[in-house]
Scaffold this motif. Structure first.
Motif, PDB file in Angstrom:
ATOM      1  N   THR A  18       0.827  -1.207   0.000  1.00 46.72           N
ATOM      2  CA  THR A  18       0.000   0.000   0.000  1.00 46.72           C
ATOM      3  C   THR A  18       0.864   1.261   0.000  1.00 46.72           C
ATOM      4  O   THR A  18       0.637   2.185  -0.787  1.00 46.72           O
ATOM      5  CB  THR A  18      -0.931  -0.006   1.224  1.00 46.72           C
ATOM      6  N   ASN A  32      -6.630  -0.103  -4.302  1.00 43.64           N
ATOM      7  CA  ASN A  32      -7.476  -1.193  -3.807  1.00 43.64           C
ATOM      8  C   ASN A  32      -7.627  -2.293  -4.846  1.00 43.64           C
ATOM      9  O   ASN A  32      -7.628  -3.490  -4.521  1.00 43.64           O
ATOM     10  CB  ASN A  32      -8.846  -0.658  -3.411  1.00 43.64           C
ATOM     11  N   LEU A  35      -4.434  -4.268  -4.903  1.00 42.17           N
ATOM     12  CA  LEU A  35      -4.302  -5.080  -3.690  1.00 42.17           C
ATOM     13  C   LEU A  35      -5.166  -6.339  -3.780  1.00 42.17           C
ATOM     14  O   LEU A  35      -4.761  -7.417  -3.323  1.00 42.17           O
ATOM     15  CB  LEU A  35      -4.677  -4.255  -2.463  1.00 42.17           C
TER      16      LEU A  35
END
Length: 730
Positions: A18, A32, A35
């Motif tokens: 992140t 996001n 991820l």
């Protein structure tokens, strides 16, 4: 210089993902999404420790982050190295990832066919072959963002082969120079273009690369400090004048420096744009205001000034270029342009790729439109592409050509809708004639299969040629290209040669017998009708390409008998001095004689002419290349006299022209309009239409005044739409 990017640890720590993505400047929505993709890979035991392709995927994400690519493109870039290495298949990804990601992955995977280009350490790719490959890249992808992903993948590949053997490095570099560098240039992606070119240059010319890199490195810190002070002083002066501008240094990469040194035969210290500044304004008038401030603040070099705003380049590029002497007398190149000009230069149709690749400055139609759309892709943010715009994009990038591979990897460019038979005839006529089947990527396909871009085509042939007449039927769908169709038609014409020969011989023999003529000078006839043999002449007559009446009339003209020689002796005597001319033709030694233009060749003023003494009609004036005159000269050489055009030839002369054209409505109207404009009187006219061939032959007898007017008339008529040929009949 090669771009220095953020680095991440070889021992990739998922807990730092992140923060690392945030350092790349990515928004939360993209982070996001990436991820989630990383989590899915970890669930399948795919990490940087277990699979080296994962590291390459994150490296591609880092490259594309600078280009502001959307989340789908970044996700596809992360997964592509795994798909390329067959660690993952697209079927495996279907349940987890969105269709746009899968489409891009399939498209980039399809583009791997580019590696079949025949490039080796001692081999340079053919220019046309390379350009076909570039066009293929632009046509074969369903989602054009895949092209940008492919460029990022090539950068990673070039980085990975740094420690490979020399042959591998040179091959990768040549492939980059031939394909990927120019493609990045066309797309206006400066970050990728620079690194592709610099890495390729490093592998092809390692010593020169190190020399320039050393010179840059030795001066880097001092130059950066120097440039920052200069930029600050420019900004300060613009602020004092209340001008809102952006000022920043413009880097120069190593390959570009070397190219300029080679082109201008300069040493490194003689380059003006090693130190370069770009000033971006809001309005055009601000550009000239900035220019005035720059020239009053620093001494400029007049020979290095170019105003491409007042006089844009042919490709539309606009900017002001000037060179000034900064502090310590060091030259600095300054470019001044508006924000719109800057966007046009980087993303619009005025991009640098035309003049830097040495191509034409004009537009190339559909390909230019496609490139314009590819450029706009790079500016898309997040989910700005709705379904209607995506459909419009697909329509814009649709190409009317297909690009397929031979078994050896060469590219063949064919019309959209082409079949394996079209491909076979493109390779060679004999390959097409003997074609008995075709394979696409090892799979047998029918002759009516429509080729797709990226197909590898193998033609199966028999021992003997055996085309089918069904191939010529457009409703059957065997052939698309007119080139292949004409080759099949020619083959069948050759098969009918024996029949045409027999028919032509019978027609000619019948006509000669009816007129009591004998063909005793075949060489002259062959020469007259521009054929290679008597057999070819007879085949032409039998096939209708040569009219038997034309042949018979020519043979008959060879038998023309001259009148008995009852000639005034004055005409044969040739005094030394010519008499004054009182007519339009001057005959040597004889003045004021009756002359007339020979009907066989219809000479015009300007033609080379000669006189022939007739009985009762004075001097017949022939062109000196007239076949009829040559025959008369052989029989009665004593009747030939020299003749030239006099000063008085105001009256008109008859001349016959022959026009061959595709038959259409309004053809005769267009021709007569030209005749009226050229003030040519039509004395006689006849026409004949060939319904089967859709052609018309028009013979016209005109009244003209000289050879120049005839040449001008024929030139204008030949430019009329659908006119195949316009020439003098005699």
């Amino acid at each position: 210089m090669v771009t220095v990017r953020h680095s991440h640890s070889t021992e990739y720590n998922p807990g730092e993902t992140t923060a690392w993505l945030s350092s790349l400047g990515l928004p939360e929505k993209k982070i996001n999404c990436l991820l989630e993709a990383e989590q899915w890979l970890q669930q399948h035991a795919l990490t940087e420790q277990t699979c080296p392709q994962v590291r390459t995927g994150w490296e591609m994400v880092e490259i594309l982050a600078d280009l502001r690519m959307d989340k789908d493109a970044l996700t596809a870039a992360l997964l592509f190295p795994l798909v390329e290495a067959d660690v993952l298949s697209c079927d495996t990804l279907t349940s987890q990832f969105e269709p746009p990601v899968l489409v891009m992955l399939a498209a980039v995977k399809q583009m791997e066919a580019i590696r079949t280009i025949p490039v080796g350490p001692s081999q340079t790719p053919n220019a046309q072959q390379a350009d076909n490959l570039r066009k293929m890249l632009l046509t074969m992808v369903e989602d054009v963002r895949a092209v940008v992903i492919k460029l990022a993948a090539q950068i990673c590949y070039l980085r990975d082969v740094k420690n490979a053997d020399e042959e591998t490095r040179v091959l990768a570099a040549k492939q980059t120079n031939a394909i990927f560098g120019p493609l990045a240039n066309r797309l206006g992606i400066g970050q990728l273009k620079w690194e592709l070119e610099d890495l390729a240059f490093r592998y092809l010319h390692p010593q020169t690369y190190k020399q320039i890199a050393t010179l840059l490195e030795d001066k880097r810190l001092g130059r950066e400090h120097y440039m920052q002070e200069f930029v600050d002083s420019v900004q300060s002066r613009m602020k004092d004048e209340n001008l809102k501008v952006e000022v920043y240094g413009r880097p120069k990469h190593i390959f570009s420096i070397w190219k300029k040194m080679q082109k201008k035969h300069l040493a490194f210290d003689q380059l003006y744009d090693i130190r370069a500044v770009r000033i971006v304004t809001e309005k055009v008038q601000d550009c000239y205001a900035v220019l005035g401030i720059v020239h009053t603040s620093w001494q400029h070099l007049p020979k290095e000034f170019d105003d491409y705003i007042a006089t844009p380049k042919q490709n539309g590029y606009q900017s002001i270029h000037t060179v000034v002497l900064g502090p310590q007398g060091r030259p600095i190149e300054i470019q001044i342009r508006t924000r719109q000009m800057h966007d046009d230069a980087e993303l619009g149709v005025a991009a640098h790729w035309r003049y830097k690749e040495g191509g034409p400055a004009g537009r190339e139609g559909a390909l230019d439109e496609k490139i314009g759309w590819l450029r706009k892709i790079l500016a898309w943010q997040e989910e700005v592409v709705d379904s209607s715009l995506a459909e419009e994009l697909r329509n814009q990038v649709t190409e009317d050509r297909v690009y397929v591979f031979t078994p050896k990897g060469d590219i063949v460019d064919l019309p959209l809708g082409s079949t394996p038979l079209d491909f076979a005839y493109y390779v060679h006529s004999n390959v097409g004639h003997r074609c008995i089947g075709a394979k696409i990527s090892g799979r047998i396909v029918p002759f009516t299969y429509q080729l797709k871009t990226g197909d590898q085509v193998e033609i199966l042939t028999g021992r003997e040629p055996n085309p089918s007449r069904d191939w010529l039927n457009p409703n059957q769908g065997y052939l698309k290209s007119s080139r292949a169709r004409s080759k099949v038609q020619y083959w069948f014409r050759l098969q009918d040669r024996d029949k045409n020969y027999a028919a032509g011989k019978e027609l000619l023999d019948t006509e000669l017998h009816r007129l009591n003529l004998v063909l005793d000078q075949p060489v002259k006839v062959i020469h007259r009708f521009n054929v290679n043999s008597m057999e070819e002449l007879l085949v032409g007559i039998g096939g209708g390409e040569i009219k038997v009446t034309q042949v018979v009339h020519y043979i008959q003209s060879q038998y023309a008998k001259a009148e008995p020689p009852e000639i005034d002796p004055r005409l044969i005597t040739k005094p030394m001095a010519p008499a004054p001319a009182k007519s339009h033709v001057v005959v040597q030694g004889v003045g004021n004689l009756m002359t007339h233009m020979a009907g066989c060749c219809q000479p015009l003023p300007g033609d080379a002419i000669v006189g022939y003494i007739t009985q009762g009609r004075g001097i017949a004036v022939h062109r000196d290349d007239c076949d009829q005159f040559k025959n008369l000269q052989e029989q009665h050489p004593e009747r030939v006299v020299e003749a030239t055009w006099g000063d008085q030839y105001a009256s008109g002369y008859e001349v016959t022209i022959r026009i061959v054209a595709h038959d259409r409505n309004g053809l005769l109207r267009d021709i007569t309009s030209i005749l009226a404009n050229e003030k040519a009187n039509v004395l006689r006219m006849s026409s004949n239409s060939d319904v089967a061939r859709q052609t018309a032959i028009i013979n016209m007898t005109l009244e003209l005044y000289n050879l120049d007017s005839l040449n001008k008339l024929l030139t204008k008529v030949s430019l009329i739409d659908d006119v195949i040929e316009a020439k003098r009949s005699h």
